[in-house]
Design an enzyme around this catalytic site. Structure first.
Site, PDB file in Angstrom:
ATOM      1  N   GLY A 238      -0.580   2.135   6.363  1.00 30.53           N
ATOM      2  CA  GLY A 238      -0.304   0.901   5.636  1.00 30.53           C
ATOM      3  C   GLY A 238       0.828   0.303   5.821  1.00 30.53           C
ATOM      4  N   SER A 239       1.790  -0.136   4.817  1.00 30.47           N
ATOM      5  CA  SER A 239       2.763  -0.754   4.882  1.00 30.47           C
ATOM      6  C   SER A 239       3.424  -1.512   3.801  1.00 30.47           C
ATOM      7  CB  SER A 239       2.908  -1.721   5.874  1.00 30.47           C
ATOM      8  OG  SER A 239       2.390  -1.405   7.414  1.00 30.47           O
ATOM      9  N   ASN A 240       4.828  -1.786   3.765  1.00 29.55           N
ATOM     10  CA  ASN A 240       5.420  -2.590   2.720  1.00 29.55           C
ATOM     11  C   ASN A 240       6.026  -3.976   3.502  1.00 29.55           C
ATOM     12  OD1 ASN A 240       5.123  -0.972   0.619  1.00 29.55           O
ATOM     13  ND2 ASN A 240       6.810   0.383   1.442  1.00 29.55           N
TER      14      ASN A 240
END
Length: 798
Positions: A238-240
């Site tokens: 995923g990621s931010n």
């Protein structure tokens, strides 16, 4: 980037002249320079602190050459392993039944992986896409980059001795072709489509008997499995990312913090570099291994990052079969024969294996999307998988477009022109103070209207629940069609993509586009992109709380981005730890009954939970106790206040401590930690660490469900001290801004370091920085590169 010709020439002369007048320390480093006996491709690689290469070249082929060389120097074994995968040779070298390379496909074993990738190769799939003219196929620049990368990798192999024990002396480390490099890019493109269905494609067999019948999959079970399958992506990878506009910053210029969560091992690692062609391209950032372009990064005027998006990159077509022949399907009443692909793969210590794959006008017949989502091939029905990214090798052109962009509007223009990103959102900020969020993906052209009109009974359940469309393949009027602004048939065009421009902040943590900014919700997009008005993840909720407060506070600088990255605030802890401590203290006699029906003294846990600072810093006492408790609490009984779409950032809330399940989870947590010899109030870093060259390195951060921005997914191994390795999590991190000067203000960090070779000095140096929550100051401008005390120059030629 548009540059006046004279200015470009002056810049080129200055850069190459600077390389010729290096400090004495660099000039003395003659043993690292290559002096070939013939001409060909060439590049100059200037290494600065932490082994970060700054690759200087005269054209794209030379740039690819320097990139391929430098990647091989750091990651030859990982790269070679991936090339074995896309050649379809894993069973030949590693055995048919061994676990496959999960970085490039979902196959459960090497035989399945090889059957798929060998089939792709023998069908000429990648070559056909490479032969397409841009923008449908790769541009001349990208083809030159691939050609150069291939030569750079091969030249490094020819001229260097491998010291990494993972592949030292291995027969499977061999020179590669441009086809191998392109096939690796193809594998990354189809990760969300054919790549997740490899076992279902290679195992598909027509029913053995024309009298055999199998029931239709249960609609509710299939919908639930599809929802869980695609929701799981954000946990595995995923990621931010957040972009702040000039309205929120100290100087009116933009800011960007990118925090991708990717695997710490294998072929989806990032690798950091700067790529420069004077007057043409100057970009720094992280590349996925095997790629000749930079995926996440910045140039002098704009910075961008990506987050894994919620768009569903595949759809299914339910086939109506000829009653007399299950390999023939009907379209508008007319029979069409499936196409057979007979694929043979070599097997270590065994005879070659030959299997048949079955293909249709829609794509391959598939009998599952993982073990939990079977799609049986019966005498009456089969399912074909459509993956538009199987004809998409445009991501590298998108990356080049970003590298040349001078503003967020030009980033968006590059996305609209190339349409190459398969499974990510884009968040960007620029030096003029603009921001951008867009979910510009290559998605099948599934509109809500088409799904309403053409879904099968099964699809009428799966599409609303998960975004997975199952269309009636027997009807010609259910074809996907074309959008006028799409570069390829059957995909959604740019006009349909969710976009948010110039918001004070634009943030994504792998939920849908709806709340990229909580004050400016994005709505009106097709269900295939994701949901609107649904519960957000704990990480999204914590991120929105943090970045909205930062935007409201204003006067932001790069230092504020750095503080956000390592705040390590546990969102779940802030919501429930106090209630958990109170409920613990209220237990009669300080005891609770575990799942084994044994009474456990949990009284010591109450004070630890109450005193915990609600962070996942390495010195936080109580973080590990809460982490293990949180994983054991039953999700179905967790909250007293349910989710409300009118307050999505703050709901659900209020821990439900009434059911016996809370006390049971607490007892089991205390028992588990005591059995492992772990004190309830131990510091997190004492039991959350990685081991590099025999030494422990403490790791900050926390797991997905805790809602920590600095996400890490460690492996629980109490016999070895707790969490002893990280599978995925924070990877190539960048905090970028501008101060009005010629050089961007950038801080970076590659959490797992540049090299996977334990004999490299850059095997764990940045991992130690990550542990200490320290950053690398980017050396983007020439003056900064040339003044590096660690400067080392390598001139490479073919």
């Amino acid at each position: 980037m548009r540059t006046r010709p004279r200015r470009a020439v002056v810049a080129a002369v200055a850069l190459f002249a600077a390389v010729g007048t290096l400090p004495a320390a660099a000039a003395q480093d003659q043993q690292h320079q290559e002096h070939p006996s013939h001409g060909g491709l060439s590049a100059t690689i200037r290494y600065t602190e932490y082994g970060i290469p700054h690759i200087l070249a005269k054209n794209y082929a030379d740039l690819g050459f320097g990139t391929g060389w430098a990647q091989a120097a750091d990651q030859v074994c990982t790269l070679a392993d991936g090339f074995v995968t896309v050649r379809g040779e894993r069973a030949r070298f590693f055995g048919a039944d061994a676990a496959s390379d999960s970085a490039l496909a979902s196959a459960t074993n090497n035989l399945s992986s090889d059957l798929y990738f060998r089939g792709v190769r023998e069908a000429g799939t990648v070559e056909k896409v490479m032969a397409e003219r841009a923008p449908l196929g790769p541009s001349r620049a990208v083809k030159d980059l691939m050609r150069g990368f291939t030569a750079g990798y091969n030249t490094w192999l020819k001229k260097n001795r491998i010291t990494d024990p993972a592949c030292k002396g291995a027969g499977w480390v061999r020179p590669v072709t441009v086809q191998d490099v392109a096939a690796r890019n193809f594998a990354l493109a189809v990760l969300g489509g054919q790549g997740r269905a490899v076992d279902g494609i290679t195992a598909a067999r027509p029913p053995a008997s024309t009298t055999l019948t199998v029931g239709t999959p249960d609609a509710r079970d299939t919908a639930r499995a599809a929802r869980d399958l695609f929701a799981a992506d954000s946990a595995d990878m995923g990621s931010n990312a957040v972009a702040f506009s000039g309205a929120t910053t100290a100087n009116g210029r933009g800011l960007l913090l990118g925090n991708p969560h990717y695997p710490w091992q294998g072929g989806r690692r990032f690798w950091q570099s700067q790529q420069t062609i004077p007057g043409e391209l100057n970009i720094a950032g992280g590349s996925l291994l095997g790629s000749a372009t930079i995926s996440i990064g910045h140039n002098a005027q704009v910075a961008w990052s990506h987050t894994v998006a919620t768009g569903i990159t595949l759809n299914l077509h339910q086939l109506t079969l000829d009653p007399a022949d299950p390999t023939t399907y009907l379209v508008d009443g007319k029979p069409e024969r499936m196409t057979e692909r007979r694929v043979t793969v070599a097997v270590k210590d065994g005879d070659p294996v030959t299997k048949t794959q079955w293909w249709t006008r829609y794509g391959p017949v598939v009998t599952s999307l993982g073990a939990a989502l079977p799609l049986p091939w019966t005498t009456t029905t089969a399912y074909a998988l459509n993956d538009p990214n199987a004809t998409n090798l445009r991501a590298s052109d998108t990356a080049l477009g970003f590298g040349k962009a001078r503003s967020t509007s030009e980033v968006l223009g590059a996305l609209q022109r190339t349409q190459g990103l398969p499974w990510v959102n884009t968040i960007a900020a620029d030096s003029r103070g603009h921001t951008l969020f867009t979910q510009s993906q290559v998605l099948p052209r599934i509109t809500d209207e088409l799904a309403q009109r053409c879904s099968t009974p099964l699809g009428r359940v799966t599409y609303p629940a998960s975004g997975v469309a199952i269309l009636d393949g027997s009807r010609g009027d259910c074809a996907l069609g074309s959008d006028p602004d799409a570069v390829q048939p059957g995909i959604l065009g740019p006009a349909k993509m969710p976009v948010l421009k110039d918001a004070p902040y634009a943030e994504n943590s792998n939920d849908s586009a709806w709340l990229a900014n909580a004050d400016r919700p994005i709505t009106g997009y097709e269900r295939v992109f994701g949901t609107v008005g649904t519960q957000r993840s704990m990480r999204t909720r914590g991120a929105l709380q943090d970045v909205s407060a930062m935007a409201a506070r204003g006067r932001l600088t790069v230092r504020d981005l750095q503080a956000q990255q390592f705040a390590n605030r546990v969102t779940a802890g802030g919501l429930v730890a106090a209630d958990a401590a109170k409920a613990c203290a209220a237990l009669p006699g300080g005891t609770a009954t575990g799942s084994d029906d044994k009474a456990v003294d949990v009284s010591a846990a109450c004070g630890v939970l109450a005193a915990w600072d609600r962070t996942a810093n390495t010195d936080s006492r109580g973080a590990l106790l809460f982490d293990r408790l949180w994983r054991k609490l039953p999700v179905a009984q967790l909250w007293k206040v349910p989710f409300s779409a009118t307050d999505p950032v703050n709901t659900p809330s209020t821990l439900n401590t009434d059911p016996p399940a809370f006390a049971t989870a607490l007892a089991d947590t205390v028992t588990e930690l005591r059995a492992a010899g772990i004190p309830l109030d131990s510091r997190l870093g004492e039991h959350q660490f990685v081991v590099r060259n025999g030494k422990r390195i403490a790791v900050p951060g926390g797991t997905e469900s805790l809602g920590v921005w600095n996400k890490v997914e460690p492996v629980w191994n109490p016999a070895s001290g707790g969490y002893t390795e990280v599978t995925t999590g924070s990877s190539y991190i960048q905090a970028v801004g501008w101060d009005g000067g010629r050089c961007p203000v950038a801080r970076t960090l590659l959490t797992y370091s540049q090299s996977s070779n334990p004999n490299s000095p850059h095997y764990s140096d940045q991992t130690r920085l990550f542990s200490a929550e320290r950053w690398v100051t980017s050396r983007f401008c020439e003056k900064d590169i040339l003044s590096s005390p660690a400067l080392r120059v390598v001139r490479v030629r073919s």
